[in-house]
Scaffold this motif. Structure first.
Motif, PDB file in Angstrom:
ATOM      1  N   LEU A   8      24.889  54.536  35.896  1.00  0.00           N
ATOM      2  CA  LEU A   8      24.756  54.937  34.501  1.00  0.00           C
ATOM      3  C   LEU A   8      24.141  53.821  33.684  1.00  0.00           C
ATOM      4  O   LEU A   8      23.281  54.043  32.840  1.00  0.00           O
ATOM      5  N   ALA A   9      24.589  52.585  33.936  1.00  0.00           N
ATOM      6  CA  ALA A   9      24.033  51.457  33.197  1.00  0.00           C
ATOM      7  C   ALA A   9      22.542  51.309  33.456  1.00  0.00           C
ATOM      8  O   ALA A   9      21.739  51.160  32.535  1.00  0.00           O
ATOM      9  N   PRO A 100      13.979  63.612  41.213  1.00  0.00           N
ATOM     10  CA  PRO A 100      14.150  65.065  41.071  1.00  0.00           C
ATOM     11  C   PRO A 100      14.794  65.439  39.740  1.00  0.00           C
ATOM     12  O   PRO A 100      15.799  64.859  39.323  1.00  0.00           O
ATOM     13  N   GLY A 101      14.180  66.416  39.074  1.00  0.00           N
ATOM     14  CA  GLY A 101      14.766  66.929  37.844  1.00  0.00           C
ATOM     15  C   GLY A 101      14.573  66.077  36.614  1.00  0.00           C
ATOM     16  O   GLY A 101      15.015  66.439  35.526  1.00  0.00           O
ATOM     17  N   GLY A 102      13.918  64.917  36.767  1.00  0.00           N
ATOM     18  CA  GLY A 102      13.740  64.045  35.620  1.00  0.00           C
ATOM     19  C   GLY A 102      15.085  63.537  35.122  1.00  0.00           C
ATOM     20  O   GLY A 102      16.033  63.372  35.893  1.00  0.00           O
ATOM     21  N   SER A 116      21.293  63.885  34.865  1.00  0.00           N
ATOM     22  CA  SER A 116      20.409  63.385  35.910  1.00  0.00           C
ATOM     23  C   SER A 116      20.952  63.819  37.262  1.00  0.00           C
ATOM     24  O   SER A 116      22.115  63.553  37.587  1.00  0.00           O
ATOM     25  N   GLU A 117      20.118  64.489  38.044  1.00  0.00           N
ATOM     26  CA  GLU A 117      20.532  64.899  39.386  1.00  0.00           C
ATOM     27  C   GLU A 117      20.882  63.684  40.232  1.00  0.00           C
ATOM     28  O   GLU A 117      21.836  63.714  41.018  1.00  0.00           O
ATOM     29  N   LEU A 118      20.108  62.617  40.053  1.00  0.00           N
ATOM     30  CA  LEU A 118      20.347  61.407  40.834  1.00  0.00           C
ATOM     31  C   LEU A 118      21.704  60.804  40.498  1.00  0.00           C
ATOM     32  O   LEU A 118      22.460  60.390  41.377  1.00  0.00           O
ATOM     33  N   LEU A 119      22.035  60.773  39.210  1.00  0.00           N
ATOM     34  CA  LEU A 119      23.329  60.239  38.795  1.00  0.00           C
ATOM     35  C   LEU A 119      24.470  61.113  39.317  1.00  0.00           C
ATOM     36  O   LEU A 119      25.496  60.610  39.773  1.00  0.00           O
ATOM     37  N   ASN A 120      24.280  62.438  39.276  1.00  0.00           N
ATOM     38  CA  ASN A 120      25.321  63.336  39.762  1.00  0.00           C
ATOM     39  C   ASN A 120      25.594  63.118  41.247  1.00  0.00           C
ATOM     40  O   ASN A 120      26.739  63.168  41.698  1.00  0.00           O
ATOM     41  N   ARG A 121      24.535  62.894  42.001  1.00  0.00           N
ATOM     42  CA  ARG A 121      24.708  62.637  43.424  1.00  0.00           C
ATOM     43  C   ARG A 121      25.494  61.351  43.649  1.00  0.00           C
ATOM     44  O   ARG A 121      26.344  61.267  44.542  1.00  0.00           O
TER      45      ARG A 121
END
Length: 280
Positions: A8-9, A100-102, A116-121
């Motif tokens: 997140l940071a 992915p997904g911006g 953010s898809e990346l953060l969710n992963r």
């Protein structure tokens, strides 16, 4: 009290990053002719008085360890009655790889919402949004979020145009229409070291880091008859890396709609995100 996940940071910083006098020539502003340096100074002053605006941004970079990168998106900004921003990054590419997904980030008061898809992963959260409030974080986490808020303030319209006032070679190069508005086009360069002196001492190192190792940054500014910046470009090259940033500004001091996501779409940052295993 929870600690802030590194993703997140880092993600918040990336969102914001994607988000400054002698004169040659004169320019007409209404019926008044101004030296180019004076016109840029006036544009910076007018930008400081803007309380809300929208912007379209494109950043291209080549070379360096990350290879070819591109970030494209838009920003909504307001400073009153409280600081709020809505940053949408539709395209994020690093080293030829698409994120992915911006990504999207909404800052409202002292709460940050990130999508953010990346953060969710990374965090293992199922809701599309992650919410972080200062009151729920420990001292370290609060510092990271406050850093994000400070960066949001630094990379606003006023902060960007202020950098241009460090130029010693700015000149007026003609008139052009930008977004249907007649503007005067100014061009010049500013030394990063001198421009850094115009920002808060705590932010100087970050500013120089954003411009990599470039000693000088080339800029173009298109200002309307009220001295408001309608378009700004920044570019530079140093040690095999180049960058080009273009920002179109509009909707000065007009109402903007920055709405936080619905509660049922927002998840909390977990204490131990997947892949973090209790790390910072």
């Amino acid at each position: 009290m929870r600690r802030l996940a590194p993703a997140l940071a880092v993600g918040a910083a990336a969102l914001v990053a994607v988000a400054g006098c002698g004169a040659q020539g004169t320019a007409s502003l209404g019926n008044v002719k101004l030296a180019a340096a004076e016109a840029v100074q006036q544009s910076a002053q007018k930008a400081e008085a803007v309380t809300s605006y929208s912007a379209d941004l494109v950043l291209d970079a080549t070379g360096g360890q990350k290879g070819t990168s591109k970030v494209q998106g838009s920003v909504l900004y307001q400073s009153q009655p409280q600081l709020a921003t809505d940053i949408r990054l539709d395209t994020i590419t690093f080293g030829g790889q698409n994120v992915p997904g911006g990504a999207r980030a909404i800052l409202s008061g002292e709460t940050v919402y990130v999508k953010s898809e990346l953060l969710n992963r990374f965090t293992g959260t199922e809701k599309p949004w992650v919410k972080v409030s200062l009151s729920e974080l420990d001292a370290s986490g609060q510092a990271e979020v406050r850093k994000f808020m400070d960066q949001a303030r630094q990379f606003d319209l006023a902060g960007t145009v202020k950098l241009l006032t460090a130029s010693k070679d700015v000149k007026a190069v003609g008139t052009e229409t930008v977004g249907g508005v007649e503007t005067t086009h100014y061009s010049g360069t500013f030394p990063v070291a001198e421009a850094a002196q115009l920002v808060d001492p705590a932010e100087r190192e970050k500013l120089q880091g954003h411009f990599s190792q470039a000693k000088d940054v080339k800029f173009d500014l298109w200002a309307d008859a009220q001295s408001l910046p309608r378009k700004v470009t920044l570019s530079g090259a140093e040690q095999g890396t180049t960058f080009n940033l273009t920002a179109f500004f509009k909707g000065f001091n007009e109402p903007v709609e920055i709405t936080v996501p619905p509660a049922d779409q927002v998840g909390e940052l977990p204490d131990h995100p997947a892949g973090n295993h209790g790390g910072n």
